[in-house]
Design a protein around this motif. Structure first.
Motif, PDB file in Angstrom:
ATOM      1  N   ASP A   1       0.808  -1.040  -0.212  1.00 14.25           N
ATOM      2  CA  ASP A   1      -0.109   0.132  -0.141  1.00 14.25           C
ATOM      3  C   ASP A   1       0.838   1.121  -0.041  1.00 14.25           C
ATOM      4  OD1 ASP A   1      -2.296   1.674   0.223  1.00 14.25           O
ATOM      5  OD2 ASP A   1      -1.829   1.991   2.363  1.00 14.25           O
ATOM      6  N   ALA A   2       0.978   1.873  -1.323  1.00  8.30           N
ATOM      7  CA  ALA A   2       1.816   3.073  -1.460  1.00  8.30           C
ATOM      8  C   ALA A   2       3.258   2.544  -1.084  1.00  8.30           C
ATOM      9  CB  ALA A   2       1.383   4.302  -0.744  1.00  8.30           C
ATOM     10  N   ASP A   3       3.816   3.254   0.380  1.00  5.78           N
ATOM     11  CA  ASP A   3       5.175   2.824   0.799  1.00  5.78           C
ATOM     12  C   ASP A   3       5.023   1.892   1.981  1.00  5.78           C
ATOM     13  OD1 ASP A   3       3.931   4.550   2.631  1.00  5.78           O
ATOM     14  OD2 ASP A   3       5.574   5.577   3.046  1.00  5.78           O
ATOM     15  N   LYS A   4       4.068   1.073   2.155  1.00  6.61           N
ATOM     16  CA  LYS A   4       3.985   0.166   3.281  1.00  6.61           C
ATOM     17  C   LYS A   4       4.035  -1.063   2.603  1.00  6.61           C
ATOM     18  CE  LYS A   4       1.178   3.090   6.175  1.00  6.61           C
ATOM     19  NZ  LYS A   4      -0.095   3.068   7.022  1.00  6.61           N
ATOM     20  N   LEU A   5       4.591  -2.034   3.251  1.00  6.59           N
ATOM     21  CA  LEU A   5       5.005  -3.420   2.806  1.00  6.59           C
ATOM     22  C   LEU A   5       4.643  -4.243   3.778  1.00  6.59           C
ATOM     23  CD1 LEU A   5       8.166  -3.227   0.427  1.00  6.59           C
ATOM     24  CD2 LEU A   5       5.838  -3.231  -0.265  1.00  6.59           C
ATOM     25  N   TRP A   6       3.987  -5.429   3.479  1.00  3.73           N
ATOM     26  CA  TRP A   6       3.671  -6.760   4.229  1.00  3.73           C
ATOM     27  C   TRP A   6       4.119  -7.789   3.633  1.00  3.73           C
ATOM     28  CZ3 TRP A   6       0.209  -2.633   3.595  1.00  3.73           C
ATOM     29  CH2 TRP A   6       0.088  -1.973   4.844  1.00  3.73           C
ATOM     30  N   VAL A   7       4.790  -8.646   4.272  1.00  2.00           N
ATOM     31  CA  VAL A   7       5.303 -10.174   3.341  1.00  2.00           C
ATOM     32  C   VAL A   7       4.797 -10.956   4.567  1.00  2.00           C
ATOM     33  CG1 VAL A   7       7.452 -11.244   2.737  1.00  2.00           C
ATOM     34  CG2 VAL A   7       7.399  -8.946   2.334  1.00  2.00           C
ATOM     35  N   ALA A   8       4.143 -12.180   4.031  1.00  2.00           N
ATOM     36  CA  ALA A   8       3.672 -13.139   4.420  1.00  2.00           C
ATOM     37  C   ALA A   8       3.856 -14.403   3.759  1.00  2.00           C
ATOM     38  CB  ALA A   8       2.154 -13.129   4.688  1.00  2.00           C
ATOM     39  N   SER A   9       4.042 -15.499   4.742  1.00  3.72           N
ATOM     40  CA  SER A   9       4.233 -16.921   3.845  1.00  3.72           C
ATOM     41  C   SER A   9       2.956 -17.414   3.668  1.00  3.72           C
ATOM     42  CB  SER A   9       4.939 -17.723   4.933  1.00  3.72           C
ATOM     43  OG  SER A   9       4.093 -18.176   6.041  1.00  3.72           O
ATOM     44  N   PRO A  10       2.596 -18.179   2.805  1.00  2.00           N
ATOM     45  CA  PRO A  10       1.097 -18.741   2.558  1.00  2.00           C
ATOM     46  C   PRO A  10       0.951 -19.628   3.847  1.00  2.00           C
ATOM     47  CG  PRO A  10       2.785 -19.352   0.725  1.00  2.00           C
ATOM     48  CD  PRO A  10       3.499 -18.851   1.737  1.00  2.00           C
ATOM     49  N   ALA A  11       1.619 -20.104   4.755  1.00  2.00           N
ATOM     50  CA  ALA A  11       1.156 -20.811   6.004  1.00  2.00           C
ATOM     51  C   ALA A  11       0.534 -19.611   7.049  1.00  2.00           C
ATOM     52  CB  ALA A  11       2.297 -21.540   6.864  1.00  2.00           C
ATOM     53  N   GLU A  12       1.290 -18.249   6.857  1.00  2.00           N
ATOM     54  CA  GLU A  12       0.533 -17.335   7.712  1.00  2.00           C
ATOM     55  C   GLU A  12      -0.610 -16.630   7.308  1.00  2.00           C
ATOM     56  OE1 GLU A  12       3.878 -14.471   9.596  1.00  2.00           O
ATOM     57  OE2 GLU A  12       4.032 -14.686   7.398  1.00  2.00           O
ATOM     58  N   LEU A  13      -1.073 -17.180   6.050  1.00  2.00           N
ATOM     59  CA  LEU A  13      -2.371 -16.893   5.480  1.00  2.00           C
ATOM     60  C   LEU A  13      -3.251 -18.126   5.432  1.00  2.00           C
ATOM     61  CD1 LEU A  13      -1.178 -14.523   2.370  1.00  2.00           C
ATOM     62  CD2 LEU A  13      -2.145 -13.896   4.533  1.00  2.00           C
ATOM     63  N   GLY A  14      -2.739 -19.157   6.052  1.00  2.00           N
ATOM     64  CA  GLY A  14      -3.899 -20.355   6.233  1.00  2.00           C
ATOM     65  C   GLY A  14      -3.684 -21.291   5.243  1.00  2.00           C
ATOM     66  N   MET A  15      -2.775 -21.443   4.397  1.00  2.00           N
ATOM     67  CA  MET A  15      -2.542 -22.596   3.505  1.00  2.00           C
ATOM     68  C   MET A  15      -1.586 -23.684   4.002  1.00  2.00           C
ATOM     69  SD  MET A  15      -0.827 -21.990  -0.574  1.00  2.00           S
ATOM     70  CE  MET A  15      -0.127 -23.451  -1.392  1.00  2.00           C
ATOM     71  N   VAL A  16      -1.957 -24.695   4.061  1.00  2.00           N
ATOM     72  CA  VAL A  16      -1.057 -25.881   4.764  1.00  2.00           C
ATOM     73  C   VAL A  16      -1.164 -26.995   3.970  1.00  2.00           C
ATOM     74  CG1 VAL A  16      -1.012 -24.767   6.850  1.00  2.00           C
ATOM     75  CG2 VAL A  16      -2.710 -26.538   6.316  1.00  2.00           C
ATOM     76  N   PHE A  17       0.042 -27.696   3.742  1.00  2.00           N
ATOM     77  CA  PHE A  17      -0.092 -28.874   2.862  1.00  2.00           C
ATOM     78  C   PHE A  17      -0.498 -30.169   3.734  1.00  2.00           C
ATOM     79  CE2 PHE A  17       2.928 -32.956   2.376  1.00  2.00           C
ATOM     80  CZ  PHE A  17       2.289 -33.110   1.255  1.00  2.00           C
ATOM     81  N   ASP A  18      -1.482 -30.888   3.508  1.00  2.00           N
ATOM     82  CA  ASP A  18      -2.185 -32.010   4.186  1.00  2.00           C
ATOM     83  C   ASP A  18      -1.216 -33.233   3.780  1.00  2.00           C
ATOM     84  OD1 ASP A  18      -3.665 -33.981   5.534  1.00  2.00           O
ATOM     85  OD2 ASP A  18      -5.402 -33.108   4.903  1.00  2.00           O
ATOM     86  N   PRO A  19      -0.381 -33.747   4.562  1.00  2.00           N
ATOM     87  CA  PRO A  19       0.398 -35.002   3.904  1.00  2.00           C
ATOM     88  C   PRO A  19      -0.490 -36.301   4.006  1.00  2.00           C
ATOM     89  CG  PRO A  19       1.074 -34.362   6.372  1.00  2.00           C
ATOM     90  CD  PRO A  19       0.107 -33.163   5.831  1.00  2.00           C
ATOM     91  N   SER A  20      -1.365 -36.265   5.045  1.00  2.00           N
ATOM     92  CA  SER A  20      -2.197 -37.615   5.164  1.00  2.00           C
ATOM     93  C   SER A  20      -3.078 -37.551   3.973  1.00  2.00           C
ATOM     94  CB  SER A  20      -2.842 -37.664   6.445  1.00  2.00           C
ATOM     95  OG  SER A  20      -2.334 -37.511   7.857  1.00  2.00           O
ATOM     96  N   ALA A  21      -3.626 -36.541   3.741  1.00  2.00           N
ATOM     97  CA  ALA A  21      -4.730 -36.645   2.361  1.00  2.00           C
ATOM     98  C   ALA A  21      -3.832 -36.751   1.306  1.00  2.00           C
ATOM     99  CB  ALA A  21      -5.398 -35.432   2.437  1.00  2.00           C
ATOM    100  N   SER A  22      -2.649 -36.228   1.136  1.00  2.00           N
ATOM    101  CA  SER A  22      -1.764 -36.375  -0.150  1.00  2.00           C
ATOM    102  C   SER A  22      -1.389 -37.768  -0.249  1.00  2.00           C
ATOM    103  CB  SER A  22      -0.640 -35.470  -0.052  1.00  2.00           C
ATOM    104  OG  SER A  22      -1.080 -34.351  -0.200  1.00  2.00           O
ATOM    105  N   SER A  23      -0.875 -38.355   0.821  1.00  2.00           N
ATOM    106  CA  SER A  23      -0.411 -40.067   0.751  1.00  2.00           C
ATOM    107  C   SER A  23      -1.551 -40.926   0.394  1.00  2.00           C
ATOM    108  CB  SER A  23       0.351 -40.170   2.022  1.00  2.00           C
ATOM    109  OG  SER A  23      -0.559 -40.145   3.148  1.00  2.00           O
TER     110      SER A  23
END
Length: 113
Positions: A13-35
């Motif tokens: 936003d103009a001169d302000k920056l926010w950097v987040a990881s996908p995990a901080e935004l609620g995105m996680v890998f589900d190893p059980s469902a993937s396997s």
């Protein structure tokens, strides 16, 4: 699957920056469902469909998409923290009298995330 931890998402936003990881935004890998999805590959679609999948995977290899879970509540909470810093209320233009002086105050556009 390291992207949910090591990936970066940039909000600006103009001169302000926010950097987040996908995990901080609620995105996680589900190893059980993937396997489980990988296990089910080649075991569904009837006898001939399953056999064809197994032969194809054995000969050429096969990709099975990972299962990703996205929790919107976590993303909403993160964005609300940004909104506290970004949101500006609408201010209507006004006139006021100070003694014999009339003071005009301009309005302000508002915005909300």
């Amino acid at each position: 699957m390291s992207y949910p931890i090591t990936g970066k998402i940039l909000f600006r936003d103009a001169d302000k920056l926010w950097v987040a990881s996908p995990a901080e935004l609620g995105m996680v890998f589900d190893p059980s469902a993937s396997s489980l999805a990988a296990y089910k590959y080649g075991r569904s679609g009837g006898v001939f469909g399953a056999l064809a999948s197994q032969v194809r995977a054995g000969g050429l290899g096969s990709d099975v998409a990972p299962v990703i879970i996205f929790d919107q509540r976590v993303a909403y909470t993160y964005l609300q923290n940004i909104a506290v810093q970004v949101d500006t209320p609408v201010l209507e233009a006004s006139l006021r009298v100070d003694g014999t002086n009339v003071i005009a105050e301009p309005g302000q556009l508002g915005r909300f995330l």
